[in-house]
Design an enzyme around this catalytic site. Structure first.
Site, mmCIF file in Angstrom:
data_model
loop_
_atom_site.group_PDB
_atom_site.id
_atom_site.type_symbol
_atom_site.label_atom_id
_atom_site.label_comp_id
_atom_site.label_asym_id
_atom_site.label_seq_id
_atom_site.Cartn_x
_atom_site.Cartn_y
_atom_site.Cartn_z
ATOM 1 N N CYS A 173 34.840 40.807 32.046
ATOM 2 C CA CYS A 173 35.544 41.015 32.934
ATOM 3 C C CYS A 173 36.380 40.105 32.664
ATOM 4 O O CYS A 173 37.744 40.541 32.336
ATOM 5 C CB CYS A 173 35.790 41.092 34.327
ATOM 6 N N HIS A 178 35.174 38.634 39.824
ATOM 7 C CA HIS A 178 35.141 39.667 39.570
ATOM 8 C C HIS A 178 36.774 39.549 39.485
ATOM 9 O O HIS A 178 37.230 39.219 39.990
ATOM 10 C CB HIS A 178 34.695 41.046 40.084
ATOM 11 N N HIS A 195 39.103 47.868 34.040
ATOM 12 C CA HIS A 195 37.784 46.337 34.206
ATOM 13 C C HIS A 195 36.870 46.842 33.872
ATOM 14 O O HIS A 195 36.113 48.009 33.321
ATOM 15 C CB HIS A 195 38.289 46.360 35.593
#
Length: 380
Positions: free
Chosen positions: A292, A340, A352
Site C-alpha cells: 500500500c 494502510h 490502493h
C-alpha cells in the site's frame, strides 16, 4: 458450520403415535444425546463470521508487520551505506598511515647513514673542509625538523584512523541489529499470512461462497457511502462557489497553490491508475508489484514529491484535512495503527493496493467501514 436445529418440543406424539410421558422423556433424552454427539465436532469450528474477522485481523496485522519490515529494510540500507563509507575511509586512512610509517623508516635509514648524533668538534676536525662541516650541520638540522613533522603526522593519522575504525565497528554492530529486526519483521509477516491461508483453506466450497456474498454486501455498502460522500462534497463545493461569486467574483478562480497541487495530484493519479491490476506484494515498491505505501510513494514520486516509505511516516508528510475537504491526490489512512493507505481519486473512491492475494484497484474508501478511516493528508 454447525447446524442449529430447532429442538422438538416435549410432547405426547412421536411419528403420530401418542406415547406415555415416561417414554416421551426417554425418547427426548436419546434425541438430545444424539444431537449433542453429532453437533460436538462442528461446534469446535469457528463460525464463518469468526473466520472472516480472524482473516481480516491477520491481514491487517501482516500489513502492520510489513510496515515494520519496510522501516527495517530502509534503515538497513542506510546503515549498510554508512558502513561502506566508513570502511572505505578506514582503508584510505590506513594507506596514509602506512605511507607515514614508510617515511619515518626512510628518516631512520638516513640518520643511520649520516650519523644519529648532531655534528660536534670531532666532526669538524674530521671534515675535509669547514664547508663540509657546515653542509652536514644543515642537512642534519633539516632531517631532524622533517622527522619531527613526520612523527606528528603519523601520530595524528593513527589517532584519526583508530577513531574511524571504532565508528565503523559501532556502525557494523547497528547494522547487525537492524538486520535482526528485518529478519524478525519478515518472519512475522510470513506467519500472519500463513495463518490466514490456513484458516481459508479449511472452509468448504459453500462457506467460501457465503464469504464471497458477505464481501459483496460490504462492497455494495461501501459504494453507497462513497456516493453519499460524493454528493456531500459536490453540494459543499457548489455552495462555496456560489458564496464566492456573490461576495467577490474575482476570488472564484483557483489560487496558485491550489493549481500547483492539482497539477501534481493529476500526475500522481495518472501513475496510480497505470498500476491497476498489478499484484499486492508485501514490501514491494514497483514496478511490477506494490504494497500500500509502496504504491502511494511511487505515485507521488512520479509527481516530483518524495514521500517516506512507511505509512506511519507518510501520515506526517503533509497537511491533515477533513474527509469532507478531501481532494484527488490526498492520502487516506486507515486503522488506529495507521497500517494502510490509499490515494484518493474523488467521489469517495481511492486507488490502493489492498492486501495479499489482491491487486491494485479502485475502491470505496469505506471498504472496511467508516470507522476504519483514520485521517486524510495532503502531501504537497
Amino acid at each position: 458450520m454447525a447446524s442449529h436445529r430447532k429442538s422438538r418440543p416435549v410432547g405426547t406424539r412421536v411419528a403420530g403415535i401418542r406415547t406415555p410421558a415416561l417414554a416421551t422423556a426417554a425418547l427426548t433424552s436419546v434425541a438430545l444425546l444424539s444431537q449433542s454427539a453429532n453437533a460436538a465436532p462442528a461446534d469446535d469450528r469457528p463460525s464463518l463470521e469468526e473466520v472472516e474477522k480472524k482473516v481480516d485481523a491477520l491481514y491487517r496485522q501482516a500489513e502492520s508487520a510489513t510496515d515494520n519490515y519496510n522501516a527495517a529494510k530502509e534503515k538497513t540500507a542506510k546503515q549498510r551505506k554508512q558502513v561502506d563509507t566508513l570502511l572505505e575511509d578506514v582503508a584510505q586512512r590506513t594507506q596514509k598511515l602506512n605511507e607515514a610509517r614508510e617515511e619515518l623508516g626512510s628518516f631512520a635509514a638516513a640518520q643511520y647513514r649520516t650519523g644519529a648524533a648532531a655534528p660536534d668538534t670531532a666532526t669538524f676536525l674530521l671534515a675535509d673542509t669547514p664547508q663540509d662541516y657546515f653542509d652536514q650541520t644543515q642537512l642534519m638540522g633539516r632531517l631532524t625538523n622533517r622527522q619531527k613533522g613526520a612523527v606528528d603526522d603519523y601520530v595524528s593519522e593513527q589517532s584519526a584512523t583508530m577513531k574511524k575504525r571504532q565508528e565503523a565497528s559501532q556502525s557494523l554492530q547497528t547494522l547487525t541489529e537492524t538486520q535482526s529486526d528485518l529478519k524478525t519483521a519478515k518472519a512475522t509477516v510470513q506467519k500472519k499470512l500463513a495463518d490466514a491461508r490456513a484458516l481459508l483453506s479449511e472452509l468448504t466450497a459453500q462457506e467460501k461462497a457465503r464469504l464471497a456474498a458477505i464481501e459483496k454486501q460490504k462492497q455494495e455498502e461501501a459504494a453507497r457511502r462513497a456516493a453519499e460522500l460524493a454528493q456531500q462534497q459536490a453540494a459543499e463545493k457548489a455552495a462555496q462557489q456560489a458564496a464566492q461569486e456573490t461576495a467577490a467574483p474575482q476570488e472564484s478562480t483557483p489560487t496558485a497553490t491550489d493549481s500547483s497541487y492539482a497539477t501534481k495530484a493529476a500526475k500522481a493519479l495518472a501513475f496510480a491508475r497505470a498500476q491497476i491490476g498489478k499484484p499486492y506484494v508485501w514490501g514491494a515498491t514497483g514496478p511490477d508489484s506494490y504494497d500500500c505505501s509502496g504504491l502511494t510513494q511511487a505515485a507521488w514520486k512520479a509527481a516530483g514529491v518524495d514521500l517516506p516509505r512507511v505509512t506511519y511516516d507518510q501520515v506526517n508528510a503533509g497537511t491533515t484535512v477533513s474527509l469532507s475537504d478531501a481532494q484527488p491526490g490526498d492520502l487516506v489512512f486507515f486503522y488506529d495503527d495507521i497500517s494502510h493507505v490509499g490515494l484518493y481519486i474523488g467521489n469517495g473512491m481511492m486507488i490502493h493496493a489492498p492486501k495479499p492475494g489482491a491487486y491494485v484497484r479502485e475502491e470505496s474508501i469505506y471498504y472496511d467501514g467508516e470507522s476504519a478511516i483514520h485521517s486524510v493528508v495532503r502531501p504537497a
